[in-house]
Design a protein around this motif. Structure first.
Motif, short mmCIF file in Angstrom:
data_model
loop_
_atom_site.label_atom_id
_atom_site.label_comp_id
_atom_site.label_asym_id
_atom_site.label_seq_id
_atom_site.Cartn_x
_atom_site.Cartn_y
_atom_site.Cartn_z
N LEU A 1 43.22 -88.02 27.29
CA LEU A 1 44.61 -88.28 27.67
C LEU A 1 44.80 -89.79 27.76
N ALA A 2 45.63 -90.34 26.89
CA ALA A 2 45.83 -91.78 26.87
C ALA A 2 46.45 -92.29 28.18
N SER A 3 47.35 -91.52 28.76
CA SER A 3 48.03 -91.95 29.99
C SER A 3 47.69 -91.05 31.17
N GLY A 4 46.56 -90.36 31.11
CA GLY A 4 46.19 -89.44 32.17
C GLY A 4 45.61 -90.13 33.39
N ILE A 5 45.69 -89.43 34.53
CA ILE A 5 45.07 -89.86 35.79
C ILE A 5 44.12 -88.74 36.21
N VAL A 6 42.85 -89.05 36.40
CA VAL A 6 41.86 -88.04 36.78
C VAL A 6 41.34 -88.31 38.18
N ALA A 7 40.72 -87.29 38.75
CA ALA A 7 40.14 -87.42 40.09
C ALA A 7 39.00 -88.42 40.08
N PRO A 8 38.96 -89.36 41.02
CA PRO A 8 37.89 -90.36 41.04
C PRO A 8 36.58 -89.85 41.63
N CYS A 9 36.58 -88.66 42.24
CA CYS A 9 35.36 -88.14 42.85
C CYS A 9 35.49 -86.64 43.05
N ASP A 10 34.38 -85.99 43.39
CA ASP A 10 34.41 -84.59 43.77
C ASP A 10 34.97 -84.46 45.18
N GLY A 11 35.67 -83.36 45.44
CA GLY A 11 36.17 -83.15 46.79
C GLY A 11 37.34 -82.19 46.82
N ILE A 12 38.01 -82.16 47.97
CA ILE A 12 39.15 -81.28 48.20
C ILE A 12 40.35 -82.13 48.61
N VAL A 13 41.51 -81.82 48.03
CA VAL A 13 42.74 -82.55 48.37
C VAL A 13 43.16 -82.18 49.79
N HIS B 1 52.31 -104.00 42.84
CA HIS B 1 53.61 -104.59 42.53
C HIS B 1 54.75 -103.81 43.19
N THR B 2 54.53 -102.52 43.43
CA THR B 2 55.56 -101.66 44.01
C THR B 2 55.29 -101.44 45.49
N PRO B 3 56.33 -101.40 46.33
CA PRO B 3 56.11 -101.27 47.78
C PRO B 3 55.74 -99.86 48.23
N VAL B 4 56.16 -98.83 47.47
CA VAL B 4 55.92 -97.44 47.88
C VAL B 4 55.10 -96.74 46.80
N VAL B 5 54.09 -96.00 47.23
CA VAL B 5 53.21 -95.28 46.30
C VAL B 5 52.97 -93.87 46.84
N THR B 6 52.39 -93.04 46.01
CA THR B 6 51.97 -91.70 46.41
C THR B 6 50.47 -91.73 46.70
N ARG B 7 50.09 -91.27 47.88
CA ARG B 7 48.67 -91.25 48.26
C ARG B 7 48.14 -89.82 48.19
N VAL B 8 47.05 -89.66 47.46
CA VAL B 8 46.32 -88.39 47.39
C VAL B 8 45.02 -88.58 48.17
N ARG B 9 44.91 -87.93 49.32
CA ARG B 9 43.71 -88.08 50.15
C ARG B 9 42.71 -86.97 49.82
N ILE B 10 41.48 -87.37 49.52
CA ILE B 10 40.43 -86.46 49.08
C ILE B 10 39.26 -86.54 50.05
N SER B 11 38.77 -85.39 50.48
CA SER B 11 37.61 -85.31 51.36
C SER B 11 36.41 -84.79 50.57
N SER B 12 35.29 -85.50 50.68
CA SER B 12 34.07 -85.12 49.96
C SER B 12 32.96 -84.80 50.96
N ALA B 13 32.32 -83.65 50.77
CA ALA B 13 31.23 -83.24 51.66
C ALA B 13 29.97 -84.06 51.37
N PRO B 14 29.03 -84.12 52.32
CA PRO B 14 27.78 -84.85 52.08
C PRO B 14 26.98 -84.32 50.90
N VAL B 15 27.19 -83.05 50.54
CA VAL B 15 26.43 -82.48 49.42
C VAL B 15 27.10 -82.76 48.07
#
Length: 300
Positions: free
Chosen positions: A66-78, A93-107
């Protein structure tokens, strides 16, 4: 296998870092010595041995095309998807963004993957407090943190990593200015933690809270593609010019004599073959259409 994984031993779809295996077996030998002194100490050492192995585990991934795709940066749960002010550390450059918080287990596997194709604008590392072994909450004080800002065609995507402060937990394998390829390993975060992915509010989202993510493979969304839209409009405009020109040629009287002024204009007209224009310019289609119409009139 990616260049970042050339020091790893394959294991199923991944493996363990060689350095981690050496450290893990050193811990295991220490556990044996402690067990020789007092048996319960062996199990404490054995737990440390397992934790060391988990901290060095990685997995091979196949990024989507995907030329313009965004993928998950790590394993985990949203954990959550919210809009918020852009953190100053990312220099957005932009003041407001969308935050996706991901939790990753020690395993979870320890690799961090580039979320978009583009370049790494800047990166910042913060050392944590060695007395904090686990990141219970993403915003706790004393955690090891890393900030990374990627950019592609004027659009920015950021990552904030957080993990415990005990031991070497976060390592980044890229420098500011390096080219980023979608879904390729760019760093290591050991024994899990938190990852906040910051994406433009205008980008499409394909995820929801509670979803499990596979780092480097799960598609989060797509960046806005203004260049593609402009190209489509330009082509459509060229086609509209062609249609109007064709309609004008069909309405002309083929027996109408050509005026001298028109002949002078034709002599000054430069053919598309001699014109200095790009072959990819849609306007050349209109020029060729005019040339064909003129030659048809001369033949009649």
């Amino acid at each position: 296998m990616d260049d970042l994984d050339h020091k790893s031993t394959p294991w199923l779809n991944g493996g363990f870092d060689i350095e981690g295996i050496v450290v893990a077996f050193a811990v295991f030998l220490g556990a044996l010595l402690l067990g020789w002194l007092w048996a319960p100490l062996f199990w404490l050492g054995f737990i440390a041995f397992i934790a060391t192995l988990l901290a060095t585990r990685w997995s091979q991934r196949t990024p989507p095309e995907l030329a313009s795709g965004i993928v998950a940066p790590c394993d985990g749960i949203v954990v959550s998807v919210t809009q918020m002010e852009a953190p100053p550390e990312l220099r957005f450059h932009t003041p407001v963004v969308t935050r996706v918080r991901i939790s990753s287990a020690p395993v979870s596997t320890n690799k961090i993957y580039t979320p978009i194709s583009g370049s790494l604008e800047h990166v910042t590392l913060e050392e944590g407090d060695s007395s904090i072994p686990i990141a219970m909450r993403a915003d706790d004080e004393g955690l090891s943190r890393a900030w990374m800002c990627f950019e592609s065609h004027g659009q920015q995507v950021g990552i904030r990593l957080a993990s415990g402060g005990f031991g070497p937990r976060i390592e980044i394998d890229m420098n500011a200015g390096d080219i980023a390829r979608l879904g390729k390993p760019c760093g290591t975060r050991r024994l899990g933690g938190w990852c906040d992915l910051f994406i433009p509010t205008s980008s499409g989202q394909l995820i929801w809270p509670g979803q499990s993510l596979v780092g480097g493979e799960t598609v989060i969304g797509r960046l806005r593609s203004d260049a593609h839209d402009a190209e489509d409009d330009e082509i459509e405009e060229a086609f509209e010019i062609q249609r109007e020109a064709a309609a004008g040629v069909a309405e002309e009287d083929p027996f109408e004599p050509v005026l001298a002024e028109d002949e002078e204009d034709d002599e000054q007209y430069v053919s598309p073959e001699d014109a200095d224009v790009s072959e990819e310019d849609p306007a050349i289609l209109f020029a060729r259409l005019r040339e064909a119409a003129r030659r048809s009139e001369e033949g009649d």
